[in-house]
Structure formats: structure tokens, C-alpha cells
Design an enzyme around this catalytic site. Structure first.
Site, mmCIF file in Angstrom:
data_model
loop_
_atom_site.group_PDB
_atom_site.id
_atom_site.type_symbol
_atom_site.label_atom_id
_atom_site.label_comp_id
_atom_site.label_asym_id
_atom_site.label_seq_id
_atom_site.Cartn_x
_atom_site.Cartn_y
_atom_site.Cartn_z
ATOM 1 N N HIS A 207 0.857 -1.178 0.000
ATOM 2 C CA HIS A 207 0.000 0.000 0.000
ATOM 3 C C HIS A 207 0.889 1.222 0.000
ATOM 4 C CE1 HIS A 207 -2.931 3.005 1.402
ATOM 5 N NE2 HIS A 207 -3.858 2.176 0.976
ATOM 6 N N SER B 145 4.915 4.139 7.863
ATOM 7 C CA SER B 145 5.069 2.890 8.612
ATOM 8 C C SER B 145 3.842 2.563 9.461
ATOM 9 C CB SER B 145 6.332 2.936 9.488
ATOM 10 O OG SER B 145 7.477 3.169 8.690
ATOM 11 N N ARG B 146 2.702 3.084 9.077
ATOM 12 C CA ARG B 146 1.428 2.850 9.766
ATOM 13 C C ARG B 146 1.412 3.390 11.192
ATOM 14 N NH1 ARG B 146 1.045 2.481 5.237
ATOM 15 N NH2 ARG B 146 0.292 0.756 3.967
ATOM 16 N N LEU B 147 2.318 4.314 11.515
ATOM 17 C CA LEU B 147 2.319 4.932 12.843
ATOM 18 C C LEU B 147 1.481 6.200 12.799
ATOM 19 C CD1 LEU B 147 6.077 4.353 13.743
ATOM 20 C CD2 LEU B 147 4.065 3.047 14.488
#
Length: 231
Positions: free
Chosen positions: A16, A203-205
Site C-alpha cells: 500500500h 510505517s502505519r504509525l
């Protein structure tokens, strides 16, 4: 985004795009009221997001069966979020059974989303009538013709449209007609007790800030507890 088809009847998403918006979302950077914060965000995305008013509405039956669909968000006031629909539709029937709803806005172009949870109430007929009169002629005719969420036969809807046009003297699409608000159509307001603002990060943080309504505070002037959530 990479998609593969490893086997018949299978589909996998392998990657993604990374989010990288410039702003940071924190409990100290948002406004004291989530209504004001939403108003700010919604205003900021105008011209940057295609159809920002698209809003997912999730409802639940009395026995706990959920369903979701997208509708058009139409108004924000001091009490909450307003949309309009047929009162005999599935969503309305479920709201009658279980008067709570969850809303979600996703604005892909700016890597933002907003999540709302609250109880619901119907708008007054006067409020619904004011909005209904502002709708295009075709939408007003359609509200009368469509038995929303019910099974229809092929061609049935066109027949119903013709009958409604005849009933209200609609001779063409350019000449307006006096079409009243149906008794089975109107607005719902979601009065929130939880609103979360989300901003995508690498990083999906992701940044997540949640407002929780202070118990016992008034609908027209609620107090809020603001917290940061882990991504």
C-alpha cells in the site's frame, strides 16, 4: 498498491502507498470541540478531495446484525451530523430498532479520516421540509417513486416515476413543480459521544486523536475529554 491472484477465488493485496502528510495531529493541536475541529477539517479539504461529503453510515439491528452504506452528509450543527433518507429504508428501520449509529469519512487525497459514534434523532418535519424543497426536481420526484431498500421488478421504478410525475403535474425536467415532502422521508441527526480524527503517517504509525463526551454534559454544549490513541 500491488494485487495478486494466488489461486482461484483468492485475491491478496501485498502493499500500500505510504502516507506522509506534513501536519502532526496531537491532543494539543486540535480544538476543544470536535464539532469545531470537524468544521475546520471539512473546510480545508474543499477543492482537494473528490466528494468529501460522502459519509459511511453504519447501523445495527436489535439482534446485533450490522450494515453499512454511503450517504451524503448534509449539515453540521451544534448537536451533530445530519443526513436525509427514506424513513422506510433499511437504515431507518434499523435506527428505529436501535437508535445509535457510527459514521466514517475517508479523505484519501489528504490522508485523513474521521470516525463518529452517537445516538440518533429524527429532524422535525419543518427542518426536513426546508431541505426537501431545496432538492432538484428529479430528486424530489425520485423520493416519492422509490420504495427504498425493497425488491422491485425490472421496469417497475420507471412506471412508478411516470405515475408520480402525472400525480404532481411534472411535464418536463426543466419546469419546476410543487412536490410536497413525503411523510416517509426526512432527516436523521447523529448526536456524537465519540469522535476520532485520524491522520496517516509513514510505517502505519498514524496520528489518532479521540474526543469522548463527558457524561452528563448537555447535547447543545457538551464537554469533551481529548486523548491520543495508539495507531
Amino acid at each position: 498498491m500491488d494485487v495478486v491472484l494466488p489461486a482461484p477465488h483468492q485475491l491478496k493485496v501485498l502493499s500500500h502507498n505510504q502516507y506522509n502528510p506534513p501536519e502532526h495531529l496531537t491532543p494539543t493541536s486540535v480544538q476543544p470541540s470536535p464539532i469545531d475541529q470537524f468544521r475546520t477539517w471539512f473546510t480545508e479539504v474543499q477543492g482537494h478531495v473528490r466528494e468529501p461529503e460522502a459519509m459511511c453510515v453504519s447501523t445495527v439491528t436489535r439482534t446485533g446484525v450490522p450494515s453499512s452504506r454511503y450517504v451524503l452528509f448534509k449539515e453540521l450543527d451544534s448537536r451533530g451530523f445530519v443526513f436525509y433518507t427514506n424513513y422506510t429504508s433499511r437504515k431507518s428501520r434499523e435506527l428505529e430498532e436501535n437508535p445509535r449509529a457510527a459514521l466514517a469519512f475517508y479523505w484519501r487525497e489528504v490522508s485523513r479520516q474521521v470516525r463518529v459514534v452517537g445516538r440518533v434523532e429524527k429532524l422535525s418535519r419543518e427542518q426536513s421540509e426546508e431541505y426537501f424543497k431545496s432538492r432538484p426536481l428529479g430528486s424530489r420526484v425520485g423520493a416519492w417513486a422509490s420504495p427504498q431498500s425493497q425488491v422491485v421488478e425490472e421496469g417497475e421504478l420507471l412506471d412508478r416515476l411516470d405515475k408520480v410525475k402525472e400525480q404532481f403535474g411534472v411535464t418536463n425536467e426543466t419546469t419546476d413543480a410543487d412536490i410536497p415532502l413525503p411523510d416517509f422521508w426526512g432527516g436523521w441527526r447523529v448526536i456524537p459521544y465519540e469522535i476520532e480524527f485520524w491522520s496517516g503517517k509513514p510505517s502505519r504509525l498514524h496520528d489518532r486523536v479521540r474526543y469522548l463526551r463527558v457524561e452528563g454534559s448537555a447535547d447543545d454544549n457538551p464537554q469533551w475529554k481529548i486523548e491520543r490513541l495508539a495507531p
